[in-house]
Design an enzyme around this catalytic site. Structure first.
Site, PDB file in Angstrom:
ATOM      1  N   TRP A  23      43.870  38.763  33.173  1.00 42.83           N
ATOM      2  CA  TRP A  23      42.820  38.000  33.215  1.00 42.83           C
ATOM      3  C   TRP A  23      42.791  37.041  31.860  1.00 42.83           C
ATOM      4  O   TRP A  23      43.217  37.459  30.664  1.00 42.83           O
ATOM      5  CB  TRP A  23      41.471  39.211  32.927  1.00 42.83           C
ATOM      6  N   ASP A  53      41.889  48.572  30.833  1.00 50.05           N
ATOM      7  CA  ASP A  53      40.751  47.895  31.304  1.00 50.05           C
ATOM      8  C   ASP A  53      40.455  48.479  32.768  1.00 50.05           C
ATOM      9  O   ASP A  53      41.012  47.829  33.794  1.00 50.05           O
ATOM     10  CB  ASP A  53      41.010  46.402  31.025  1.00 50.05           C
ATOM     11  N   LYS A  55      30.429  44.566  37.975  1.00 50.41           N
ATOM     12  CA  LYS A  55      30.501  44.600  39.570  1.00 50.41           C
ATOM     13  C   LYS A  55      30.283  45.777  40.203  1.00 50.41           C
ATOM     14  O   LYS A  55      29.747  45.602  41.444  1.00 50.41           O
ATOM     15  CB  LYS A  55      32.272  44.374  39.834  1.00 50.41           C
TER      16      LYS A  55
END
Lengths: 401, 374
Positions: free
Chosen positions: A133, A214, A250
């Site tokens: 990311w 993560d 999300k």
């Protein structure tokens, strides 16, 4: 004259740039595949029903707005840890962990990064998968850490370069920090299989690395919260005391409410208490204490059996839609007559897909078809609907045939 | 935090109303805010601080960064200053914090990377007021370009603010010595009951042509403590400078929290942009401020009626949530142990803890402490 004359204009955000260009486009068939948020099959943002119900329940309780503790809402942090670790987890039941509420995934990652900078004296090096990311690098850098990389994505196969990863990891100096995406790797969508995770766990244990997970998509990747947390739980079971950043942006659609958590698995409950005290010392000068609204919603959902059941169904619904769009895209590409192997589209998992498209092809998609994505060929499958998947397949075929 | 006369937390009626409006608005969702925050919040928040008729706003040389409370605004400002002020990444620039100050000020600037954090004279314990001469001397002696953290109003913890005349003197020295003003404004409206009065110092500095930062908190004046609603107002020389500053602040925000929480900002933005709700809010704020002012005057009059040794005018001259009573640590210990009245060892009391029911008890206890303990 100004104090700020020498301040340079910051570079424009590449992903935001995609959305800006999309907004300006007048083509009725335009598609925004840069969006990092879930969309329903009509292309609209989706507020989960369990979220609306939780909000109504919260409103009826007429609570005050007093400051949360520095470490956040206890009902939330406990439920968040249990969700990640599993209710039967020895680490969870023994209390040898600390979980603090963080400002969604970013804030949780940052607290962890600062904590490591201050207390993990063995190394400054954080090893990220190649690619990772985009925000990981500046987060760790601003926290005072140094960034390194290990091989991860194989552009030739659009899948995991497992031998490359294992080779690189075997050479990482002991006591370095390695960051792993728990599931739904961002940006590639490429996750290790469980057998591969087992080998990676054994290797990082042997190399004595500090593991930083993560997890931004638990439940959202496969539709099954336990399956998506498998790697995290396996590592802990192997005796690896990980640190973990979670996001509920999300999987609960709580993007703007900034709901997240940072967890440290410790040797024992006493160590956990000491670690907690230091985390609070880091948090206080950053923003004092975290925001209540989203954490209250998440806590209500996780801790109310009916709402939790409903949430599991809804998160599976989101995951299923994404999975279905992947498979429809592949079948439409076949129908278009494409001779390329598009299997990676359905092999990959989560919101994002590394299509394998080259920059020139991406540029054509943008210019000729008004289909917007980042130059690396990454698409957000969340932006695909049953209404536009045919158009997308047609366009991709045109630029790749 | 504010307490009602029943000693309870208070959710402002206007906040309840707006929350209901938000809950009923099906067009709203939980999507990400932009990195710098909700545009309507940012513009309104800075407008509140600087005034509707602010020349800086007219000149478009005001920027805003929605932040996680006042603390978050301070931290983003501090991080920016450490990277971009007085050179690049100059961690040696002295940062001056009032003696005493909110203890988190030190930590914010330290964690932002500043290595040289100093105090400036502020509280004169002997005369129980502002040590203006000490303050001005410190400013004269401070290295050029030093950063000074100024409390916009309702100084925490002393409750002692400079008068407008004193602010003018402070501004003059700061201008001459090229010192950077970083205002901390956590009590606008809550202090005097008037938004304008409580923003006088910030607005004066703007009118004097300073480039400055102002960290605003809406925790107290909106009672939105746990929603973490704050704003960093940036006033620059011109629009171009402010634009570049904001672009760099975006980068700092992106690695700290990516984008700020939406609920609290929505409540504030909705309230401030509706004339009706805005008036309702101002009246709620005045309710809180007036109760505190009443407690101050009632406490003082009781102490004077009891003939408690010493002078007690500082109780009503001080402003805001806190008061430096002047009680020494031994007297404080007596209050805590014998009278079960909890206050800080510094003698700081939270005026919000006073109610019509406990005023007599508190006054009598202070009287006992002062007469029994030296």
């Amino acid at each position: 004259s100004s104090w700020w004359s020498h301040v340079e204009m910051g570079p424009p955000d590449p992903i935001l740039g995609v959305t800006e260009a999309y907004k300006r486009d007048t083509n009725s068939k335009k598609m925004n595949l840069g969006v990092g948020a879930y969309r329903d099959d009509n292309g609209k943002p989706y507020v989960l029903n369990c979220v609306r119900k939780a909000e109504a329940m919260i409103a009826s309780k007429k609570m005050d707005k007093e400051y949360l503790p520095i470490g956040g809402l206890a009902d939330f942090t406990r439920a968040s840890a249990e969700l990640a670790l599993g209710e039967n987890s020895e680490a969870f039941k023994s209390g040898r962990y600390v979980t603090v509420q963080g400002i969604s995934g970013t804030g949780s990652l940052r607290i962890g990064a600062n904590f490591l900078q201050r207390f993990f004296k063995a190394s400054r090096d954080v090893y990220l998968p190649k690619p990772s990311w985009g925000n990981h690098t500046p987060i760790f850098r601003d926290a005072g850490m140094q960034l390194q990389a290990y091989r991860y994505y194989d552009p030739k196969t659009c899948s995991l370069d497992f031998s490359g990863a294992m080779d690189d990891i075997s050479k990482i100096p002991e006591k370095s920090i390695i960051l792993l995406h728990a599931c739904a790797h961002n940006p590639t969508g490429v996750d290790p299989r469980q057998e591969q995770w087992k080998e990676m766990a054994a290797l990082v244990k042997k190399r004595n690395l500090l593991v930083y997970f993560d997890m931004a998509y638990q439940g959202f990747a496969s539709g099954d919260i336990n399956r998506d947390a498998w790697a995290v739980r396996h590592f802990i079971e192997q005796g690896i005391n990980i640190v973990l950043a979670q996001s509920f942006a999300k999987n609960m659609g709580l993007y703007g409410e900034r709901v997240g958590a940072f967890t440290v698995i410790c040797s024992d409950a006493d160590e956990a208490k000491r670690v907690e005290s230091q985390l609070k010392i880091l948090i206080r000068p950053m923003y004092s204490n975290p925001p209540m609204n989203g954490a209250r919603i998440a806590s209500m959902i996780l801790n109310t059996p009916d709402l939790r059941k409903e949430w599991l169904v809804e998160v599976k619904g989101m995951a299923d839609r994404i999975i279905s769009m992947r498979s429809q895209l592949v079948s439409n590409l076949k129908k278009e007559g494409s001779s390329h192997n598009w299997q990676h589209i359905t092999d990959q998992i989560g919101m994002f897909c590394f299509t394998g498209l080259k920059p020139e092809q991406v540029e054509r998609l943008i210019k000729e078809f008004s289909i917007y994505m980042t130059k690396d060929g990454r698409i957000s499958v969340a932006g695909v609907t049953s209404g536009n998947v045919g158009y997308l397949a047609h366009a991709i075929h045109q630029v790749t045939k | 935090a504010y307490r009602t006369d029943e000693g309870q937390p208070w959710v402002l009626p206007v906040v309840k109303k707006v929350e209901q409006m938000i809950a009923n608005d099906n067009s709203l969702n939980h999507e990400y805010l932009p990195i710098l925050g909700l545009p309507e919040f940012r513009a309104n928040a800075s407008r509140i601080a600087l005034g509707d008729d602010s020349p800086a706003i007219k000149d478009k040389r005001v920027g805003s960064v929605q932040s996680l409370g006042g603390t978050g605004a301070l931290r983003i400002g501090a991080e920016f200053l450490r990277r971009w002020y007085n050179g690049n990444n100059n961690t040696a620039t002295p940062v001056y914090v009032s003696a005493p100050s909110w203890e988190n000020h030190n930590s914010v600037f330290m964690d932002a990377g500043f290595k040289d954090i100093r105090t400036y004279h502020y509280w004169d314990a002997a005369k129980r007021g502002l040590d203006l001469q000490g303050l001005l001397n410190d400013m004269e002696k401070a290295p050029e370009f030093s950063i000074f953290i100024l409390h916009a109003c309702a100084h925490n913890p002393t409750g002692t603010d400079p008068t407008p005349e004193q602010w003018k003197q402070i501004a003059a020295v700061m201008k001459r010595r090229s010192l950077f003003p970083f205002f901390d404004s956590a009590y606008q409206g809550f202090a005097s009951g008037s938004l304008e009065k409580d923003a006088w110092a910030v607005r004066y500095f703007v009118s004097e042509g300073f480039e400055l930062f102002c960290a605003q908190s809406f925790s107290k004046n909106f009672g939105l403590y746990n929603e973490r609603v704050g704003n960093l107002t940036v006033v620059g020389k011109d629009a171009d400078n402010v634009q570049r500053v904001l672009s760099q602040m975006e980068k700092i925000v992106r690695t700290t929290w990516s984008n700020p929480p939406s609920q609290g900002a929505r409540i504030v933005a909705t309230t401030l942009s509706s004339p009706q709700l805005f008036d309702e809010w101002k009246s709620n704020v005045k309710t809180m401020a007036d109760r505190v002012l009443l407690m101050r005057s009632e406490l003082r009059s009781r102490l004077e009626a009891l003939g408690t040794p010493g002078t007690w005018n500082h109780i009503t001259e001080q402003i805001g949530m806190f008061s430096f009573t002047g009680l020494n640590p031994k007297q404080v210990e007596y209050m805590v142990k014998e009278k079960h009245i909890y206050l800080m060892a510094s003698g700081r009391i939270n005026m919000c803890g006073l109610t019509t029911k406990n005023l007599d008890y508190v006054a009598k206890s202070i009287h006992e402490a002062v007469t029994k303990i030296q």
